[in-house]
Scaffold this motif. Structure first.
Motif, PDB file in Angstrom:
ATOM      1  N   PHE A 235      -6.327  -0.265  -0.227  1.00 15.69           N
ATOM      2  CA  PHE A 235      -5.168   0.993  -0.772  1.00 15.69           C
ATOM      3  C   PHE A 235      -4.671   2.024  -0.605  1.00 15.69           C
ATOM      4  O   PHE A 235      -4.268   2.906  -0.699  1.00 15.69           O
TER       5      PHE A 235
ATOM      6  N   ILE B 254      -0.609   2.721  -5.135  1.00 11.80           N
ATOM      7  CA  ILE B 254      -0.164   2.691  -6.796  1.00 11.80           C
ATOM      8  C   ILE B 254       0.635   2.233  -7.231  1.00 11.80           C
ATOM      9  O   ILE B 254       1.224   1.131  -7.855  1.00 11.80           O
TER      10      ILE B 254
ATOM     11  N   TYR C   1      -4.421  -2.221  -7.069  1.00 10.75           N
ATOM     12  CA  TYR C   1      -4.945  -0.520  -7.713  1.00 10.75           C
ATOM     13  C   TYR C   1      -6.805  -0.852  -7.237  1.00 10.75           C
ATOM     14  O   TYR C   1      -7.392  -1.971  -6.665  1.00 10.75           O
TER      15      TYR C   1
ATOM     16  N   SER D  89     -12.814   8.378 -10.845  1.00  3.16           N
ATOM     17  CA  SER D  89     -12.404   7.962 -12.362  1.00  3.16           C
ATOM     18  C   SER D  89     -12.757   9.243 -13.298  1.00  3.16           C
ATOM     19  O   SER D  89     -11.438   9.219 -14.353  1.00  3.16           O
TER      20      SER D  89
ATOM     21  N   PRO E  99      -3.264   7.890 -13.806  1.00  7.78           N
ATOM     22  CA  PRO E  99      -2.166   7.811 -13.074  1.00  7.78           C
ATOM     23  C   PRO E  99      -1.101   7.391 -12.962  1.00  7.78           C
ATOM     24  O   PRO E  99      -0.555   6.847 -12.666  1.00  7.78           O
ATOM     25  N   HIS E 100      -0.814   7.119 -14.689  1.00  3.77           N
ATOM     26  CA  HIS E 100       0.591   6.488 -14.877  1.00  3.77           C
ATOM     27  C   HIS E 100       1.501   7.531 -15.752  1.00  3.77           C
ATOM     28  O   HIS E 100       2.323   6.801 -16.658  1.00  3.77           O
TER      29      HIS E 100
ATOM     30  N   TRP F 109      -6.821   0.352 -15.502  1.00  2.78           N
ATOM     31  CA  TRP F 109      -6.166  -0.011 -13.957  1.00  2.78           C
ATOM     32  C   TRP F 109      -5.628  -1.581 -15.288  1.00  2.78           C
ATOM     33  O   TRP F 109      -4.706  -2.599 -14.964  1.00  2.78           O
TER      34      TRP F 109
ATOM     35  N   PRO G  38      -1.479  -5.469 -12.476  1.00  2.00           N
ATOM     36  CA  PRO G  38      -1.491  -5.232 -11.327  1.00  2.00           C
ATOM     37  C   PRO G  38      -1.624  -6.637 -10.832  1.00  2.00           C
ATOM     38  O   PRO G  38      -1.663  -7.659 -10.663  1.00  2.00           O
TER      39      PRO G  38
ATOM     40  N   LEU H 111      -6.035  -6.337  -7.930  1.00  6.38           N
ATOM     41  CA  LEU H 111      -7.141  -4.850  -8.073  1.00  6.38           C
ATOM     42  C   LEU H 111      -8.472  -5.542  -7.044  1.00  6.38           C
ATOM     43  O   LEU H 111      -8.402  -6.386  -7.298  1.00  6.38           O
TER      44      LEU H 111
END
Length: 510
Positions: free
Chosen positions: A305, A331, A336, A346, A364-365, A418, A423, A426
């Motif tokens: 990651f 990401i 993720y 989180s 995160p998006h 996620w 993904p 993941l």
């Protein structure tokens, strides 16, 4: 198990409401000296509420408690301790006072209750604390700050203090959740000593291997009531069916999609001197890595990651070289990570802007969802409602905060974060921690419902690995080993693993 005529503790028809929610609905439990009773139940079944009542942290709306046959009123945790009931919380930070030494924490009950003056000579206090620790944890660093202890040391401190305060009942809440295999073995051996000395132990855990190993009896809660009781040797399949109201379907392993591997790792060293490892994941495949705490599982996920640098080797994502520079880079490329501690990685504190379920799922998006930079809350809420429905997240609305949800529903929120942008890879670190088997089944179904994603999951619980994965690998000393085991002979393999750990297999700290 002791069969004394008079129970140590009996609770009858306990009721507890939180607004319109009935957390306990006439629950009964009886505990005898010298027995270990497992308390089982799905998230929301009433386990935590029952523990709070027995610990004196809350009071029942109705029902009764009896201690050695006499009525018992617990208006506070101090009343419970005075009666002989000590609770060892899952959150080990609650087991002592940071800023005080281990010695002071061992004698905390006496120091706080006026039975001894704080001006006692430091040497005398330390000598007394050493006597307290001698039978349980003589190696505890008496001069260290409580804040510097690891979870296992904090639990040992709490148990030593319970013995010192002559507790008759110890309540353990998910005691092995943060322990290595060796530390868990140490805890089991200590609990066997306490049981032999006549102490009653109420053991709350989602880890079925723990319960099989230690419990004389299991009490199953469902919807705030006792749904069943099981004597050792525990029929865990029946107990789980009792918890969830039916049997759970068995996992059918499947191959990943053919073609170029989604993720391929060759010759990677997780740290200098470690053996190189190799790993390959196909799209649509779920691979679990299990191993002791400190074996390197988390380090591997963090490396993939971009949180940690790789020590040599070759990593490829869909056949192309992959060297994640940092998490944002990962990401952006569809890799993720759902980290182990969801509260640190989180979630936000409930009173913080952006702490709602809708905000957390989108966090995160945001750049992808709103490239112009203007966030539209209505769009976030609608998107969150869709994922709440897809994953069956039990909440009042998308504006709830995670502290209002059970552990299983919290983890579904993390997964929804996620999954909403499919993904490529993941990475899941201990995704079932604090999650009951029913919620785990829902999570497994969601994890396996991503046909174009490769999932790499790290867990210290082999049963969890077998419950979710198409393939299982074992990590020891920062390298990987294949496991020739399937669902059918999981129990045999788990037993052999426990025996190996009991024989003190070497562990390597991360």
């Amino acid at each position: 198990m002791s069969q004394t005529r008079t129970p140590l503790l009996s609770a009858r028809q306990l009721l507890k409401h939180y607004g319109a929610t009935r957390a306990l609905d006439g629950a009964d439990i009886t505990l005898h000296p010298g027995e270990v009773v497992a308390l089982m139940g799905a998230n929301g079944a009433g386990k935590s509420t029952l523990v709070k009542l027995l610990a004196g942290a809350e009071q029942p709306g109705a029902g009764s408690l009896h201690w050695q046959g006499r009525p018992l009123q617990l208006a506070s945790p101090a009343d419970a301790v005075a009666a002989g009931i000590v609770t060892v919380h899952q959150q080990t930070a609650l087991l002592g006072v940071p800023g005080l030494s281990v010695a002071e924490n061992l004698l905390l009950g006496r120091l706080c209750c006026g039975r001894s003056a704080w001006h006692q000579a430091p040497a005398a206090l330390r000598a007394e604390a050493a006597q307290v620790a001698a039978s349980v944890a003589p190696e505890l660093p008496l001069d260290a700050d409580f804040a510097d202890l690891n979870p296992a040391q904090r639990q040992l401190l709490a148990l030593a203090r319970a013995l010192y305060e002559r507790a008759s009942l110890v309540i353990l809440d998910e005691p092995t959740a943060s322990l290595s295999a060796r530390e868990a073995e140490r805890l089991f051996a200590l609990l066997a000593q306490l049981k032999a000395a006549g102490m009653a132990i109420l053991y709350v855990s989602h880890r079925l291997a723990d319960l099989r190993r230690i419990a004389d009896r299991a009490v199953v809660l469902r919807n705030g009531r006792v749904a069943g009781e099981f004597a050792a040797p525990l029929d865990l399949d029946a107990a789980v069916a009792c918890m969830v109201g039916g049997s759970l379907p068995q996992l059918q392993p499947r191959p990943g999609l053919p073609g170029t591997p989604r993720l391929q790792v060759d010759g990677l060293r997780l740290r200098p001197g470690a053996q190189p490892l190799a790993l390959q994941l196909q799209p649509g495949e779920v691979v679990a890595i299990t191993g002791n705490l400190g074996s390197g599982k988390t380090r591997l996920l963090h490396t993939l990651f971009g949180l940690l640098p790789a020590n040599g080797g070759d990593i490829r994502l869909d056949g192309k070289p992959w060297q994640p520079r940092h998490p944002r880079h990962a990401i952006a490329h569809g890799v993720y990570l759902a980290a182990e501690d969801r509260w640190k990685s989180s979630f936000l504190p409930a009173d913080t802007l952006g702490a709602s379920l809708a905000d957390l799922m989108a966090l995160p998006h945001l750049a992808r969802l709103f490239p112009g930079g203007r966030v539209r809350q209505q769009a976030l809420d609608a998107r969150a409602r869709d994922w709440i429905a897809r994953l069956g997240i039990r909440c009042h609305s998308e504006r709830d905060t995670p502290d209002q949800l059970s552990g299983g529903n919290q983890q579904k929120v993390v997964l929804a974060r996620w999954q909403q942008f499919a993904p490529r890879v993941l990475l899941l670190d201990e995704p079932f921690q604090g999650v009951d088997v029913g919620a785990r089944h829902d999570l497994v179904a969601a994890i396996r419902a991503m046909p174009d994603s490769a999932v790499l999951l790290a867990t210290s619980d082999l049963e969890e690995a077998l419950a979710v994965a198409d393939r299982v690998l074992v990590m020891r000393e920062h390298t990987l080993h294949a496991v020739p085991v399937g669902q059918a002979d999981a129990l045999q393999y788990i037993t052999s693993l426990e025996q190996a750990v009991a024989a003190n297999l070497e562990e390597t700290p991360s």
